[in-house]
Design an enzyme around this catalytic site. Sequence first.
Site, short mmCIF file in Angstrom:
data_model
loop_
_atom_site.label_atom_id
_atom_site.label_comp_id
_atom_site.label_asym_id
_atom_site.label_seq_id
_atom_site.Cartn_x
_atom_site.Cartn_y
_atom_site.Cartn_z
N LEU A 74 33.54 49.33 40.91
CA LEU A 74 33.62 47.90 41.17
C LEU A 74 32.27 47.28 40.86
O LEU A 74 31.22 47.90 41.09
CB LEU A 74 33.98 47.63 42.64
CG LEU A 74 35.36 48.07 43.14
CD1 LEU A 74 35.48 47.75 44.62
CD2 LEU A 74 36.46 47.39 42.36
N ASP A 75 32.28 46.07 40.38
CA ASP A 75 31.06 45.33 40.12
C ASP A 75 30.23 45.21 41.40
O ASP A 75 30.77 45.14 42.50
CB ASP A 75 31.44 43.94 39.60
CG ASP A 75 30.26 43.02 39.38
OD1 ASP A 75 29.17 43.53 39.11
OD2 ASP A 75 30.44 41.80 39.47
N VAL A 76 28.92 45.18 41.25
CA VAL A 76 28.03 45.02 42.40
C VAL A 76 28.40 43.79 43.23
O VAL A 76 28.37 43.82 44.46
CB VAL A 76 26.56 44.90 41.92
CG1 VAL A 76 25.65 44.48 43.07
CG2 VAL A 76 26.08 46.22 41.34
#
Length: 364
Positions: free
Chosen positions: A193-195
């Site tokens: 998942l994106d930061v």
Amino acid sequence: MTPKDKVPGHTAPEDLTPEDLTPAGTRPEDLLPEDVLDEDLGDGSDAGDGTSATPASSFRFVVPDELAGTRVDAGLAKLMDVSRSQAAALIAEGNVSSKDKAVGKSLKLAPGAVLDVVVPARRDPLEVVEEVVEGLKILLDDDEFVVIDKPVGVAAHPSPGWVGPTVVGGLAGLGYRISTSGSPERAGIVHRLDVGTSGVMVVAKTEEAYTALKRAFKERTVDKVYHAVVQGLPDPLAGTIDAPIGRHPGHDWRFAVIEDGRDSITHYEVLEAFGKASLVEVHLETGRTHQIRVHFSALRHPCAGDLTYGADPRLAATLGLTRQWLHARQLSFAHPRTGEQVTVTSDYPQDLRYALEVLESGQA
């Protein structure tokens, strides 16, 4: 720089690479994928090649006549053969001095002046830092895998340019020991998942689960459900966005719908409309970097708070958002050993709940 300018007892600057001077965290966090399938992720087998911690080094330079009157940052960049921004970072960190006094980047160089430079030690960017990560919760703990609730501001695993907390380090800090093949910094990671995206994420504990889950993501048998608040009201209220995504031609850290991009398919349905924004449920068929954010931006309905992709900063401020309103809501997959269906749901974190409350109250 000529041999006579070198001072005995100091490391030659030619031994440095630009990477040694890169200040921590210079890679935009937006480059970290939102949700990556197996074909995007790779096995990470070469992730650690040639990468190690960089020890501290010190240099001394005598300013030549041709650099007289030049700003320190510009002159130092030429002396060390690095970019001006890298030289400016060293100066800003207080690592450049003359006569035992730190210098400012706008100071003008005098011929014959001596500059002392310290390049601080940089830790191995792929080192797994074991730590308890605030907000990282265990949603389901199975012998084969663990499902977590990833908070915003946490990367899936260590990578060059990222110095913040990671899921791999957070699980290690909680005492989890992941036994899977591949590089240690990616142990158990089968998707990311994106930061800046919160929500549910599964990490394999065993080799059997690692292989099975990687295959499931690659074959797209995992059902990934996201919730997003997007600006305006999408028309139609339910539909499919089928538009190829690739790197933005003008911005390296962004992605865009482009003709020669990779196939990208997003299914969505509006759950609730608030006027200035709408809550939508999203099912990803593919998993390209920033896919949801790019697709809705292309429709002129960017995720609220997503300033990178054209969101209204005034609405973001009203909603109290400092990141995109995007949450990995639910994950469903076949148990890697029994085959039974596993479904795990993640609640909205506090910042996203607050934004929804503002929209529901009509104050936006």
